[in-house]
Design a protein around this motif. Structure first.
Motif, PDB file in Angstrom:
ATOM      1  N   LYS A 142      36.739  25.233  57.034  1.00  0.00           N
ATOM      2  CA  LYS A 142      35.927  24.285  57.812  1.00  0.00           C
ATOM      3  C   LYS A 142      35.029  23.422  56.938  1.00  0.00           C
ATOM      4  CE  LYS A 142      32.374  25.967  59.871  1.00  0.00           C
ATOM      5  NZ  LYS A 142      31.515  26.736  60.791  1.00  0.00           N
ATOM      6  N   ASP A 143      34.271  24.022  56.024  1.00  0.00           N
ATOM      7  CA  ASP A 143      33.324  23.263  55.232  1.00  0.00           C
ATOM      8  C   ASP A 143      34.013  22.325  54.241  1.00  0.00           C
ATOM      9  OD1 ASP A 143      31.332  24.473  56.626  1.00  0.00           O
ATOM     10  OD2 ASP A 143      30.594  25.715  54.977  1.00  0.00           O
ATOM     11  N   GLU A 144      35.250  22.614  53.882  1.00  0.00           N
ATOM     12  CA  GLU A 144      36.026  21.703  53.050  1.00  0.00           C
ATOM     13  C   GLU A 144      36.695  20.638  53.921  1.00  0.00           C
ATOM     14  OE1 GLU A 144      38.808  23.975  50.774  1.00  0.00           O
ATOM     15  OE2 GLU A 144      37.264  25.281  49.900  1.00  0.00           O
ATOM     16  N   HIS A 145      37.134  21.052  55.102  1.00  0.00           N
ATOM     17  CA  HIS A 145      37.802  20.130  56.021  1.00  0.00           C
ATOM     18  C   HIS A 145      36.882  18.983  56.406  1.00  0.00           C
ATOM     19  CE1 HIS A 145      39.535  18.668  59.841  1.00  0.00           C
ATOM     20  NE2 HIS A 145      40.690  19.144  59.403  1.00  0.00           N
ATOM     21  N   VAL A 146      35.649  19.293  56.781  1.00  0.00           N
ATOM     22  CA  VAL A 146      34.741  18.271  57.306  1.00  0.00           C
ATOM     23  C   VAL A 146      34.321  17.265  56.230  1.00  0.00           C
ATOM     24  CG1 VAL A 146      32.520  19.451  56.900  1.00  0.00           C
ATOM     25  CG2 VAL A 146      32.811  17.986  58.925  1.00  0.00           C
ATOM     26  N   VAL A 157      38.413  12.483  57.076  1.00  0.00           N
ATOM     27  CA  VAL A 157      39.222  13.338  57.943  1.00  0.00           C
ATOM     28  C   VAL A 157      38.888  13.169  59.423  1.00  0.00           C
ATOM     29  CG1 VAL A 157      37.721  15.372  57.865  1.00  0.00           C
ATOM     30  CG2 VAL A 157      40.194  15.674  58.119  1.00  0.00           C
ATOM     31  N   LEU A 158      37.630  12.901  59.766  1.00  0.00           N
ATOM     32  CA  LEU A 158      37.302  12.764  61.183  1.00  0.00           C
ATOM     33  C   LEU A 158      38.017  11.569  61.802  1.00  0.00           C
ATOM     34  CD1 LEU A 158      33.509  13.668  61.442  1.00  0.00           C
ATOM     35  CD2 LEU A 158      35.522  15.159  61.484  1.00  0.00           C
ATOM     36  N   GLY A 159      38.120  10.490  61.054  1.00  0.00           N
ATOM     37  CA  GLY A 159      38.869   9.344  61.549  1.00  0.00           C
ATOM     38  C   GLY A 159      40.343   9.649  61.684  1.00  0.00           C
ATOM     39  N   ARG A 160      40.886  10.344  60.698  1.00  0.00           N
ATOM     40  CA  ARG A 160      42.311  10.683  60.742  1.00  0.00           C
ATOM     41  C   ARG A 160      42.596  11.623  61.921  1.00  0.00           C
ATOM     42  NH1 ARG A 160      44.460   6.872  59.530  1.00  0.00           N
ATOM     43  NH2 ARG A 160      42.388   6.077  59.977  1.00  0.00           N
ATOM     44  N   CYS A 161      41.683  12.551  62.201  1.00  0.00           N
ATOM     45  CA  CYS A 161      41.888  13.462  63.327  1.00  0.00           C
ATOM     46  C   CYS A 161      41.795  12.734  64.661  1.00  0.00           C
ATOM     47  CB  CYS A 161      40.868  14.599  63.279  1.00  0.00           C
ATOM     48  SG  CYS A 161      41.153  15.804  61.964  1.00  0.00           S
ATOM     49  N   GLY A 226      26.791  25.080  61.771  1.00  0.00           N
ATOM     50  CA  GLY A 226      28.115  24.512  61.967  1.00  0.00           C
ATOM     51  C   GLY A 226      28.539  23.630  60.808  1.00  0.00           C
ATOM     52  N   SER A 227      29.582  22.848  61.048  1.00  0.00           N
ATOM     53  CA  SER A 227      30.119  21.976  60.003  1.00  0.00           C
ATOM     54  C   SER A 227      29.110  20.933  59.548  1.00  0.00           C
ATOM     55  CB  SER A 227      31.388  21.275  60.515  1.00  0.00           C
ATOM     56  OG  SER A 227      31.080  20.394  61.585  1.00  0.00           O
ATOM     57  N   GLY A 228      28.163  20.604  60.417  1.00  0.00           N
ATOM     58  CA  GLY A 228      27.156  19.614  60.065  1.00  0.00           C
ATOM     59  C   GLY A 228      26.315  20.010  58.870  1.00  0.00           C
ATOM     60  N   GLU A 229      26.206  21.311  58.598  1.00  0.00           N
ATOM     61  CA  GLU A 229      25.413  21.750  57.457  1.00  0.00           C
ATOM     62  C   GLU A 229      26.070  21.347  56.144  1.00  0.00           C
ATOM     63  OE1 GLU A 229      22.140  23.461  55.477  1.00  0.00           O
ATOM     64  OE2 GLU A 229      22.460  22.657  57.497  1.00  0.00           O
ATOM     65  N   ALA A 230      27.405  21.467  56.071  1.00  0.00           N
ATOM     66  CA  ALA A 230      28.116  21.040  54.868  1.00  0.00           C
ATOM     67  C   ALA A 230      27.958  19.542  54.659  1.00  0.00           C
ATOM     68  CB  ALA A 230      29.596  21.417  54.964  1.00  0.00           C
ATOM     69  N   VAL A 231      27.999  18.781  55.753  1.00  0.00           N
ATOM     70  CA  VAL A 231      27.830  17.329  55.654  1.00  0.00           C
ATOM     71  C   VAL A 231      26.406  16.993  55.236  1.00  0.00           C
ATOM     72  CG1 VAL A 231      27.917  15.152  56.919  1.00  0.00           C
ATOM     73  CG2 VAL A 231      29.635  16.910  57.354  1.00  0.00           C
ATOM     74  N   ARG A 232      25.443  17.669  55.817  1.00  0.00           N
ATOM     75  CA  ARG A 232      24.030  17.419  55.485  1.00  0.00           C
ATOM     76  C   ARG A 232      23.778  17.649  53.998  1.00  0.00           C
ATOM     77  NH1 ARG A 232      19.003  19.935  55.255  1.00  0.00           N
ATOM     78  NH2 ARG A 232      19.950  22.006  55.333  1.00  0.00           N
ATOM     79  N   ARG A 233      24.297  18.736  53.475  1.00  0.00           N
ATOM     80  CA  ARG A 233      24.084  19.050  52.056  1.00  0.00           C
ATOM     81  C   ARG A 233      24.830  18.065  51.161  1.00  0.00           C
ATOM     82  NH1 ARG A 233      24.408  25.733  52.032  1.00  0.00           N
ATOM     83  NH2 ARG A 233      22.552  26.066  53.327  1.00  0.00           N
ATOM     84  N   HIS A 234      26.004  17.646  51.587  1.00  0.00           N
ATOM     85  CA  HIS A 234      26.770  16.689  50.791  1.00  0.00           C
ATOM     86  C   HIS A 234      26.039  15.355  50.701  1.00  0.00           C
ATOM     87  CE1 HIS A 234      30.387  14.771  49.108  1.00  0.00           C
ATOM     88  NE2 HIS A 234      30.081  13.753  49.881  1.00  0.00           N
ATOM     89  N   VAL A 235      25.535  14.868  51.822  1.00  0.00           N
ATOM     90  CA  VAL A 235      24.868  13.564  51.839  1.00  0.00           C
ATOM     91  C   VAL A 235      23.563  13.619  51.050  1.00  0.00           C
ATOM     92  CG1 VAL A 235      23.815  11.811  53.323  1.00  0.00           C
ATOM     93  CG2 VAL A 235      25.977  12.882  53.990  1.00  0.00           C
ATOM     94  N   ALA A 241      27.495   8.479  51.027  1.00  0.00           N
ATOM     95  CA  ALA A 241      28.383   8.950  52.087  1.00  0.00           C
ATOM     96  C   ALA A 241      27.840   8.613  53.471  1.00  0.00           C
ATOM     97  CB  ALA A 241      28.611  10.450  51.967  1.00  0.00           C
ATOM     98  N   ARG A 242      26.521   8.358  53.561  1.00  0.00           N
ATOM     99  CA  ARG A 242      25.946   7.999  54.865  1.00  0.00           C
ATOM    100  C   ARG A 242      26.593   6.735  55.403  1.00  0.00           C
ATOM    101  NH1 ARG A 242      25.477   7.488  59.218  1.00  0.00           N
ATOM    102  NH2 ARG A 242      23.654   7.252  60.553  1.00  0.00           N
ATOM    103  N   GLU A 243      26.933   5.796  54.541  1.00  0.00           N
ATOM    104  CA  GLU A 243      27.562   4.564  54.999  1.00  0.00           C
ATOM    105  C   GLU A 243      28.942   4.825  55.579  1.00  0.00           C
ATOM    106  OE1 GLU A 243      26.064   1.608  55.354  1.00  0.00           O
ATOM    107  OE2 GLU A 243      24.333   2.850  54.813  1.00  0.00           O
ATOM    108  N   VAL A 244      29.668   5.778  55.013  1.00  0.00           N
ATOM    109  CA  VAL A 244      30.975   6.156  55.569  1.00  0.00           C
ATOM    110  C   VAL A 244      30.795   6.759  56.961  1.00  0.00           C
ATOM    111  CG1 VAL A 244      32.990   7.658  55.284  1.00  0.00           C
ATOM    112  CG2 VAL A 244      32.016   6.477  53.295  1.00  0.00           C
ATOM    113  N   LEU A 245      29.804   7.623  57.112  1.00  0.00           N
ATOM    114  CA  LEU A 245      29.603   8.322  58.377  1.00  0.00           C
ATOM    115  C   LEU A 245      29.261   7.380  59.527  1.00  0.00           C
ATOM    116  CD1 LEU A 245      27.604  11.424  57.103  1.00  0.00           C
ATOM    117  CD2 LEU A 245      29.975  11.389  57.903  1.00  0.00           C
TER     118      LEU A 245
END
Length: 341
Positions: A142-146, A157-161, A226-235, A241-245
């Motif tokens: 999950k944390d790699e997927h997101v 990946v969210l766009g592709r899904c 949830g998956s948002g934690e991996a995104v939060r730490r990445h950004v 990456a915020r511009e992509v989101l």
């Protein structure tokens, strides 16, 4: 301090799953404004996806309740072949098609609790996720997927899904015929559905259950499980990456919806923070105030992604209300959605 009754229900939780928001606060959360080119990007992807032949291949599995179920393999974006479960009524013709998304854990089997007996349905499994598509087109963890492909809008990946949901609907209608469609999605599936639905005129309505990926302006500041934690730490490390989101904010996409949508949003949730869930609902409400077609039915759940006293009754009531919403959406007078604000 965790408010009652959550202090008893979730004693020992390291996170206050209300995040300090009462219901009035949640209803006031604004969706994120669309970035430049937001709608044009999604419309372009929709046109590109419509040119891909689904080429479904079925493997019959037998009868489950009122439905005959098959395993289906179909073509998706980038030429991937994704697998899903596809069901048709065992008796009589289908009058509606249901595309049924899932949470970030993937799915092990189809769930018919919100699917009418006279519906054809497809239960897609997102690229990369189990049971059917583990590692196909994206990592299974999950944390790699997101975070997969987050370096660019075109690869995230969210766009592709979300695009893959259009391909799943293509596979369903290729098998069952050009039926009006209704979407059901929970958590990951709720957020991905919000991203995909505004650009697909085949849908007459949807139910989004504790939808994810809403209101990144707030979401990136809220620790969660949830998956948002991996995104939060990445950004935090890669702020670009915020511009992509911005292209993948479910609350933004919700403002472009033009069909009746039932949102089941939770007051407490440590996996998908409630402000993001309610931002999706509030985005639909904003759309409804501006254009014909959009309509919000909001159900406030005590909690999401957790067990709590009375949960079985809450789930049963929600399933019944979701089925009733589908019926109303299906019989509602058609509203043209060819022109999008």
């Amino acid at each position: 301090m965790i408010p009652a009754p959550y202090d008893e229900w979730f004693a020992g939780s390291a996170i206050d799953g209300t995040y300090g928001y009462d219901l009035a606060d949640l209803r006031a959360v604004e969706p994120v404004e669309a970035a430049a080119g937001f709608a044009e990007t999604w419309r372009t992807w929709r046109v590109e996806a419509s040119a891909v032949a689904p080429e479904p291949q079925l493997t019959p599995l037998g009868r489950v309740g009122a439905h005959e179920v098959s395993l289906v393999e179909h073509t998706a974006a980038e030429g991937l072949r994704l697998r899903a479960w596809l069901a048709v009524p065992a008796e009589g013709a289908a009058r509606v098609g249901v595309v049924h998304g899932h949470g970030y854990g993937g799915r092990d089997a189809p769930d018919f609790s919100r699917v009418p007996a006279d519906a054809a349905a497809i239960f897609p499994v997102a690229r990369g996720l189990g049971t059917l598509n583990a590692g196909v087109g994206a990592p299974a963890v999950k944390d790699e997927h997101v975070l997969h492909g987050i370096q660019a809008i075109e690869t995230y990946v969210l766009g592709r899904c979300a695009v893959d949901l259009w391909h799943a609907a293509d596979a369903l209608t290729e098998v069952a015929g050009p039926l009006p469609l209704y979407y059901i999605g929970e958590s990951f599936g709720g957020g991905i559905g919000a991203l995909a639905l505004p650009w697909d005129d085949r849908y007459v309505g949807a139910t989004l259950i504790v939808p994810s990926f809403g209101q990144y302006d707030l979401r990136l500041g809220l620790a969660c499980e949830g998956s948002g934690e991996a995104v939060r730490r990445h950004v935090a490390v890669h702020p670009e990456a915020r511009e992509v989101l911005r292209t993948f904010d479910a609350s933004t996409a919700a403002t472009f919806l033009r069909v009746p949508v039932r949102v089941e949003a939770a007051r407490w949730d440590v996996v998908v923070p409630p402000p993001g869930q309610f931002a999706v609902a509030n985005g639909i409400e904003r759309a409804a105030a501006r254009v014909a077609g959009a309509e919000l039915e909001l159900a406030v759940l005590p909690a999401g992604h957790a067990e709590f006293p009375g949960i079985d009754d809450v789930r049963a009531d929600a399933s019944a209300a979701g089925l009733a919403h589908l019926e109303r959406a299906l019989t509602r007078p058609a509203v043209s959605r060819s022109t999008r604000a």
